[in-house]
Scaffold this motif. Structure first.
Motif, PDB file in Angstrom:
ATOM      1  N   ASP A   1      43.623  43.515  47.748  1.00  0.00           N
ATOM      2  CA  ASP A   1      44.752  42.710  47.291  1.00  0.00           C
ATOM      3  C   ASP A   1      45.706  42.390  48.433  1.00  0.00           C
TER       4      ASP A   1
ATOM      5  N   LYS B   1      51.255  47.334  43.925  1.00  0.00           N
ATOM      6  CA  LYS B   1      50.886  47.177  42.523  1.00  0.00           C
ATOM      7  C   LYS B   1      50.147  48.416  42.057  1.00  0.00           C
TER       8      LYS B   1
ATOM      9  N   VAL C   1      45.568  45.515  32.796  1.00  0.00           N
ATOM     10  CA  VAL C   1      45.398  44.564  33.899  1.00  0.00           C
ATOM     11  C   VAL C   1      46.714  43.847  34.176  1.00  0.00           C
TER      12      VAL C   1
ATOM     13  N   GLU D   1      34.773  46.247  39.735  1.00  0.00           N
ATOM     14  CA  GLU D   1      36.116  46.336  39.156  1.00  0.00           C
ATOM     15  C   GLU D   1      36.062  46.599  37.656  1.00  0.00           C
TER      16      GLU D   1
ATOM     17  N   SER E   1      48.967  44.229  37.677  1.00  0.00           N
ATOM     18  CA  SER E   1      49.141  43.042  38.530  1.00  0.00           C
ATOM     19  C   SER E   1      50.600  42.757  38.856  1.00  0.00           C
TER      20      SER E   1
ATOM     21  N   GLN F   1      40.777  48.538  45.932  1.00  0.00           N
ATOM     22  CA  GLN F   1      41.400  47.382  45.296  1.00  0.00           C
ATOM     23  C   GLN F   1      42.746  47.054  45.929  1.00  0.00           C
TER      24      GLN F   1
ATOM     25  N   GLY G   1      47.554  48.128  40.267  1.00  0.00           N
ATOM     26  CA  GLY G   1      46.174  47.719  40.450  1.00  0.00           C
ATOM     27  C   GLY G   1      45.310  47.897  39.218  1.00  0.00           C
ATOM     28  N   LEU G   2      44.026  47.584  39.392  1.00  0.00           N
ATOM     29  CA  LEU G   2      43.079  47.644  38.283  1.00  0.00           C
ATOM     30  C   LEU G   2      42.665  49.077  37.964  1.00  0.00           C
TER      31      LEU G   2
END
Length: 554
Positions: free
Chosen positions: A150, A405, A390, A69, A394, A146, A407-408
């Motif tokens: 999640d 989302k 981030v 990540e 989130s 990711q 996401g990262l």
């Protein structure tokens, strides 16, 4: 020798560091191997990681997930900083057509993947991995992984397996599409070269032109009066008088017929400005050199390195009024811009200053001009941006049925683009040297691919033998069909230049090997221009659609 076995096949931190180092090293070495001029590049790291994991060199899942990540964040954030300044500009000056075509390719790819899923029953997570591999888009892979983790709380290794199986033929399919379009539509490079002249009006680079002033109606008028009358952006840098003397021009300089003017303007304005002032004459840069009687006039490129200048406008600095100099060009990221009072300056800009040596030296002190200062990375901007990214990634945006989302991958990418474009408004120093940005990006993608490969290697062979070989065909269809449909429309109906079309094909798949092939084939920079125009939007859409595809199917 237990310590040696434990180092290679244990589960400690030393083992994890050694495994990542070896996987990345051998992956990069294999990436240097080219077949017919085409290489998989750093993607070899993924395959080396799969091999290492298959033979027992695994890493603790918690450590591996963190490396994966964090590597992804570094990669997409550095990309965002790089493309941010040109992201919104890509919608202007003819770029709307290119961006629209690239968007269509992305959406057709997603539609093709969904149809294959519906017909064959291939699970959506696997299909998204195949889609990401087919279009050679690693951030899309990271975003899909990711998003799935999640939403479900577990990782699906088939996402990375699909990517790894589809990627090699994806690279080949993109280049084959370029070749097919060329021969199927009987493209002649001679005609394409002729058509480039029609595209010159879209270029926004500064041009230098020497003009003999012959407009007697403006005899005795000032440069400022003439500039306001023409109402176009240009700068008269110097004036050469009939007696041979050269003076630096400013707003109050009076010009007369017979004077030679050194004009800096945009390419699309050049013809109109020359016609208004007089006629073009052939003079070299040396002819405009420091050959005034007392050699007082010099020109010098000055580098902006003071953070206090970042985000300020020329009108705020009043350099011409205070020091009696003229700024003729601003070079930003390799492109010459026409200076105007409202132009916001950025750390890393290079400005061409013309004036007396003493005044130019004072301006250099004001702007910084210290190359050493640019060697130090602006870590505050990077880590503040990552933190904000981030946080943004989130935030739950939709619930359908799981929270959607960014996401990262998506969050840091969007924040980096915004910082790259608007950071100067908040006095954030967004400049990083090209080498520093590349280093950050390459470290991030290397860590990410190594972690993905190590995590996917345990079941790779079983997956391929158990039917995964079909994924190669699925990936090839996803690669070729959208590219062919949109390319034919762009060429036949939109009359797109073939060189630009090659850049569109490479950019819509964010594929550097394809761009390298296109540049070598074209022999000019038009493919690179098309690539850079669509790249920011495509990168954003690939990351977003990968996540939406995953979440809407859960």
């Amino acid at each position: 020798m237990d310590w040696l076995y434990s180092l290679f096949f244990g589960d400690g931190i030393a083992h994890a560091v050694l495994t990542f180092a070896l996987v990345i090293t051998f992956g990069i070495l294999l990436g240097k191997v080219k077949i017919k001029g085409v290489s998989l590049g750093v993607t070899w790291i993924l395959f080396v990681g799969i091999i290492a994991s298959h033979f027992g060199m695994t890493v603790d899942p918690a450590v591996r997930n963190f490396v994966q990540e964090f590597g992804l964040i570094l990669f997409v954030f550095s990309i965002g900083l790089q493309v941010g300044p040109g992201f919104f500009a890509s919608f202007k000056h003819g770029g709307v057509t290119l961006v629209s075509c690239a968007t269509a390719i992305v959406l057709f790819g997603v539609l093709t993947a969904y149809i294959i899923h519906a017909v064959t029953g291939t699970p959506i997570p696997t299909m998204v991995g195949i889609l990401s591999g087919a279009v050679t888009n690693t951030p899309g892979l990271g975003a899909a992984q990711q998003a799935y983790a999640d939403a479900t709380g577990v990782n699906d290794p088939s996402v990375a397996l699909g990517y790894a199986v589809a990627y090699p033929l994806g690279v080949v399919g993109i280049i084959l599409t370029m070749i097919f379009i060329r021969y199927a539509l009987r493209v002649k490079f001679e005609k394409e070269d002729e058509a480039l002249a029609a595209l010159s009006h879209e270029q926004k680079y500064a041009q230098k032109v020497s003009v003999e002033f012959t407009n007697t109606l403006l005899d005795g008028r000032t440069v400022e009066y003439v500039r306001d009358l023409i109402h176009r952006q240009f700068v008269i840098s110097r004036v050469k008088h009939p007696d041979g003397g050269i003076t630096m021009a400013d707003a109050d300089t009076v010009i007369h017929p017979g004077d030679m003017l050194w004009v800096i303007c945009q390419s699309e304005d050049e013809e109109a400005i020359v016609a208004f002032l007089g006629h073009r004459v052939e003079m070299t840069d040396e002819d405009w050199g420091n050959n005034t009687p007392n050699a007082e006039l010099i020109s010098r490129r000055i580098l902006i390195t003071k953070s206090s200048i970042n985000g300020k406008k020329f009108s705020d600095l009043r350099l011409r009024t205070r020091y009696g100099i003229t700024i003729t060009r601003v070079n930003r990221a390799g492109m010459d811009l026409i200076p105007y009072q409202g132009l916001e300056l950025q750390v890393g800009d290079r400005v061409m200053v013309v004036g007396p040596a003493e005044a130019v030296a004072k301006v250099a002190d004001v702007l910084g001009n210290s190359l050493k200062k640019l060697d130090h990375p602006n870590l505050i901007t990077i880590f503040v941006g990552i933190a904000l990214g981030v946080l943004l990634g989130s935030i739950p945006l939709l619930n359908v049925p799981q929270p959607v989302k960014l996401g990262l991958a998506g969050g840091p990418l969007i924040v980096a683009i915004l910082i790259g474009r608007f950071g100067t408004h908040f006095h954030l120093v967004t400049y990083t040297t090209a080498s520093a940005n590349l280093m950050l990006r390459e470290i991030g993608i290397a860590l990410f691919l190594a972690a993905v490969g190590i995590g996917a290697g345990d079941g790779f062979v079983d997956a391929v033998v158990g039917g995964g070989y079909r994924w190669i065909g699925y990936g090839f269809i996803i690669t070729v069909v959208p590219l062919l449909i949109v390319s034919l429309v762009a060429r036949l109906y939109l009359k797109m230049n073939y060189y630009t079309l090659m850049g569109l094909i490479a950019g819509s798949t964010t594929d550097p090997p394809a761009l390298a092939y296109a540049n070598a084939t074209a022999g000019n920079d038009m493919p690179a221009v098309g690539y850079s125009t669509v790249y920011p939007v495509v990168m954003f859409l690939r990351v977003l659609t990968a996540q939406v595809f995953i979440l809407f199917a859960l």
